[in-house]
Design a protein around this motif. Structure first.
Motif, PDB file in Angstrom:
ATOM      1  N   ALA A   1       2.471  12.368   7.982  1.00 59.62           N
ATOM      2  CA  ALA A   1       1.551  11.094   8.121  1.00 59.62           C
ATOM      3  C   ALA A   1       0.610  11.416   7.108  1.00 59.62           C
ATOM      4  N   ASP A   2       0.206  12.695   6.809  1.00 59.04           N
ATOM      5  CA  ASP A   2      -0.933  12.753   5.833  1.00 59.04           C
ATOM      6  C   ASP A   2      -0.394  12.830   4.429  1.00 59.04           C
ATOM      7  N   LEU A   3       0.995  13.356   4.133  1.00 59.40           N
ATOM      8  CA  LEU A   3       1.565  13.132   3.030  1.00 59.40           C
ATOM      9  C   LEU A   3       2.019  11.905   2.605  1.00 59.40           C
ATOM     10  N   ALA A   4       2.240  11.107   3.671  1.00 56.86           N
ATOM     11  CA  ALA A   4       2.666   9.553   3.477  1.00 56.86           C
ATOM     12  C   ALA A   4       1.441   8.957   3.156  1.00 56.86           C
ATOM     13  N   ALA A   5       0.120   9.101   3.627  1.00 52.04           N
ATOM     14  CA  ALA A   5      -0.934   8.425   3.377  1.00 52.04           C
ATOM     15  C   ALA A   5      -1.486   8.873   1.951  1.00 52.04           C
ATOM     16  N   PHE A   6      -1.302  10.374   1.556  1.00 52.39           N
ATOM     17  CA  PHE A   6      -1.864  10.659   0.207  1.00 52.39           C
ATOM     18  C   PHE A   6      -0.919   9.767  -0.722  1.00 52.39           C
ATOM     19  N   LEU A   7       0.339   9.894  -0.833  1.00 48.01           N
ATOM     20  CA  LEU A   7       1.331   9.048  -1.381  1.00 48.01           C
ATOM     21  C   LEU A   7       1.148   7.601  -1.736  1.00 48.01           C
ATOM     22  N   GLY A   8       0.965   7.014  -0.549  1.00 42.68           N
ATOM     23  CA  GLY A   8       0.593   5.603  -0.391  1.00 42.68           C
ATOM     24  C   GLY A   8      -0.606   5.155  -1.318  1.00 42.68           C
ATOM     25  N   LYS A   9      -1.424   5.961  -1.689  1.00 44.36           N
ATOM     26  CA  LYS A   9      -2.656   5.593  -2.571  1.00 44.36           C
ATOM     27  C   LYS A   9      -2.118   5.393  -4.210  1.00 44.36           C
ATOM     28  N   PHE A  10      -0.830   5.884  -4.524  1.00 41.07           N
ATOM     29  CA  PHE A  10      -0.094   5.985  -5.687  1.00 41.07           C
ATOM     30  C   PHE A  10       0.691   4.534  -5.823  1.00 41.07           C
ATOM     31  N   THR A  11      -0.206   3.246  -5.976  1.00 45.93           N
ATOM     32  CA  THR A  11       0.817   2.104  -6.047  1.00 45.93           C
ATOM     33  C   THR A  11       1.044   1.888  -7.434  1.00 45.93           C
ATOM     34  N   PRO A  12       1.713   0.906  -7.631  1.00 45.66           N
ATOM     35  CA  PRO A  12       2.030   0.375  -8.992  1.00 45.66           C
ATOM     36  C   PRO A  12       0.845  -0.161  -9.575  1.00 45.66           C
ATOM     37  N   ALA A  13       0.021  -0.721  -8.786  1.00 47.27           N
ATOM     38  CA  ALA A  13      -1.389  -1.327  -9.267  1.00 47.27           C
ATOM     39  C   ALA A  13      -2.218  -0.445  -9.640  1.00 47.27           C
ATOM     40  N   SER A  14      -2.405   0.820  -8.884  1.00 45.99           N
ATOM     41  CA  SER A  14      -3.127   1.645  -9.193  1.00 45.99           C
ATOM     42  C   SER A  14      -2.981   2.574 -10.389  1.00 45.99           C
ATOM     43  N   TRP A  15      -1.587   2.882 -10.595  1.00 46.48           N
ATOM     44  CA  TRP A  15      -1.262   3.481 -11.863  1.00 46.48           C
ATOM     45  C   TRP A  15      -1.813   2.585 -13.007  1.00 46.48           C
ATOM     46  N   GLU A  16      -1.232   1.350 -13.001  1.00 48.26           N
ATOM     47  CA  GLU A  16      -1.633   0.423 -14.083  1.00 48.26           C
ATOM     48  C   GLU A  16      -3.076   0.401 -14.095  1.00 48.26           C
ATOM     49  N   GLU A  17      -3.939   0.542 -13.456  1.00 45.96           N
ATOM     50  CA  GLU A  17      -5.412   0.192 -13.219  1.00 45.96           C
ATOM     51  C   GLU A  17      -5.949   1.685 -13.987  1.00 45.96           C
ATOM     52  N   GLU A  18      -5.343   2.730 -13.481  1.00 46.17           N
ATOM     53  CA  GLU A  18      -5.878   4.094 -14.129  1.00 46.17           C
ATOM     54  C   GLU A  18      -5.410   4.265 -15.651  1.00 46.17           C
ATOM     55  N   PHE A  19      -4.142   3.698 -15.889  1.00 47.25           N
ATOM     56  CA  PHE A  19      -3.623   3.978 -17.163  1.00 47.25           C
ATOM     57  C   PHE A  19      -4.491   2.947 -18.179  1.00 47.25           C
ATOM     58  N   ALA A  20      -5.227   1.851 -17.872  1.00 51.15           N
ATOM     59  CA  ALA A  20      -5.970   1.051 -18.536  1.00 51.15           C
ATOM     60  C   ALA A  20      -7.440   1.442 -18.524  1.00 51.15           C
ATOM     61  N   THR A  21      -7.771   2.662 -18.059  1.00 58.34           N
ATOM     62  CA  THR A  21      -8.980   3.446 -17.896  1.00 58.34           C
ATOM     63  C   THR A  21      -9.524   3.613 -19.350  1.00 58.34           C
ATOM     64  N   PRO A  22     -10.514   3.457 -19.937  1.00 56.96           N
ATOM     65  CA  PRO A  22     -10.975   3.775 -21.276  1.00 56.96           C
ATOM     66  C   PRO A  22     -11.156   5.374 -21.236  1.00 56.96           C
ATOM     67  N   GLY A  23     -10.585   5.765 -22.380  1.00 57.69           N
ATOM     68  CA  GLY A  23     -10.656   7.231 -22.377  1.00 57.69           C
ATOM     69  C   GLY A  23      -9.545   8.122 -22.070  1.00 57.69           C
ATOM     70  N   LEU A  24      -8.749   7.332 -21.090  1.00 61.54           N
ATOM     71  CA  LEU A  24      -7.591   8.043 -20.368  1.00 61.54           C
ATOM     72  C   LEU A  24      -6.294   8.273 -21.420  1.00 61.54           C
ATOM     73  N   ALA A  25      -5.861   9.184 -21.428  1.00 59.47           N
ATOM     74  CA  ALA A  25      -4.641   9.465 -22.410  1.00 59.47           C
ATOM     75  C   ALA A  25      -3.335   9.984 -21.633  1.00 59.47           C
ATOM     76  N   LEU A  26      -2.270   9.733 -21.849  1.00 60.13           N
ATOM     77  CA  LEU A  26      -1.107  10.270 -21.062  1.00 60.13           C
ATOM     78  C   LEU A  26       0.001  10.535 -21.865  1.00 60.13           C
ATOM     79  N   ARG A  27       0.528  11.527 -21.834  1.00 63.32           N
ATOM     80  CA  ARG A  27       1.497  12.217 -22.734  1.00 63.32           C
ATOM     81  C   ARG A  27       2.776  12.533 -22.008  1.00 63.32           C
ATOM     82  N   VAL A  28       3.991  12.176 -22.437  1.00 61.81           N
ATOM     83  CA  VAL A  28       5.386  12.571 -21.779  1.00 61.81           C
ATOM     84  C   VAL A  28       6.092  13.346 -22.692  1.00 61.81           C
ATOM     85  N   VAL A  29       6.999  14.084 -22.019  1.00 56.54           N
ATOM     86  CA  VAL A  29       8.130  14.756 -22.569  1.00 56.54           C
ATOM     87  C   VAL A  29       9.199  14.348 -21.924  1.00 56.54           C
ATOM     88  N   GLU A  30      10.429  14.212 -22.827  1.00 57.51           N
ATOM     89  CA  GLU A  30      11.745  13.830 -22.175  1.00 57.51           C
ATOM     90  C   GLU A  30      12.727  14.760 -23.093  1.00 57.51           C
TER      91      GLU A  30
END
Length: 174
Positions: A40-69
Motif C-alpha cells: 500500500a505504501d509503494l502504491a501510494a508513492f508511485l500513484g503520485k507520479f501521474t502523466p499530469a504530474s510528469w508534464e507539470e514538472e517537465f514544464a518547471t522553469p529551470g528543469l532539465a532532463l537528459r536521456v540515454v538510449e
C-alpha cells in the motif's frame, strides 16, 4: 556502448519521452527499493507520479532532463532543477532530482556521462553547488556520488506512503 557493445545516444528529453521515463522510474525504483515497503505504501508513492504530474514538472522553469538510449530503448535518465530539498543554499545551487539506469546500463559509462552532463549544465546555469538525497542503504549509489566528490551535509526523511526512509543529503562543489 552498453555491456553488449551497442551504441548509446544521449539527448535532451522531450515531452514525448515522459511515458518511457515514467516506466523506467517505476521499474528501477521498484526493483531497487520495492522490497522495503508495504504494498500500500509503494502504491501510494508511485500513484503520485501521474502523466499530469510528469508534464507539470517537465514544464518547471529551470528543469532539465537528459536521456540515454540504446537499441533496446530508454536506458536511463538524469533530471536536475531548482532545489526542493530542505537545504540552506549558501550560493546558487541546483538539485539532482532523479538519476536512474536500467540494469543493462550499469557499468556501461552511462552514469558517468549523465553525471558529467548534470554538473556541466549546473555550472553553465551559474550554480556553485549540486545537492541530492540518497537512501542511507543505497551503497552503490552512495559510492558513485562520493567518488564524484559529493559529501554528506545532513539527513532527510523521504516518504514512501506512510513509510519514512532515512536518506542522506549530499552536496557537490561545482
Amino acid at each position: 556502448m552498453t555491456e553488449m557493445g551497442t551504441p548509446m545516444h544521449y539527448r535532451d528529453a522531450t515531452a514525448a519521452d515522459l511515458p518511457a521515463v515514467d516506466a523506467l522510474f517505476r521499474e528501477s525504483f521498484t526493483a531497487t527499493f520495492g522490497h522495503l515497503y508495504a504494498p500500500a505504501d509503494l502504491a501510494a508513492f508511485l500513484g503520485k507520479f501521474t502523466p499530469a504530474s510528469w508534464e507539470e514538472e517537465f514544464a518547471t522553469p529551470g528543469l532539465a532532463l537528459r536521456v540515454v538510449e540504446d537499441e533496446g530503448g530508454l536506458l536511463g535518465y538524469c533530471k536536475i532543477g531548482p532545489v526542493t530539498l530542505p537545504v540552506e543554499p549558501v550560493a546558487p545551487t541546483i538539485e539532482l532530482r532523479q538519476f536512474y539506469l536500467r540494469e543493462r546500463g550499469k557499468g556501461s559509462g552511462a552514469a558517468q556521462a549523465l553525471m558529467d552532463w548534470a554538473a556541466d549544465t549546473a555550472r553553465a546555469r551559474g550554480a556553485a553547488h549540486m545537492v541530492l538525497s540518497v537512501f542511507v542503504d543505497n551503497h552503490r549509489a552512495r559510492r558513485f556520488y562520493e567518488r564524484r566528490g559529493f559529501r554528506e551535509i545532513g539527513r532527510y526523511e523521504f516518504r514512501v506512503g506512510n513509510h519514512v526512509d532515512d536518506d542522506r543529503l549530499l552536496s557537490l562543489d561545482l
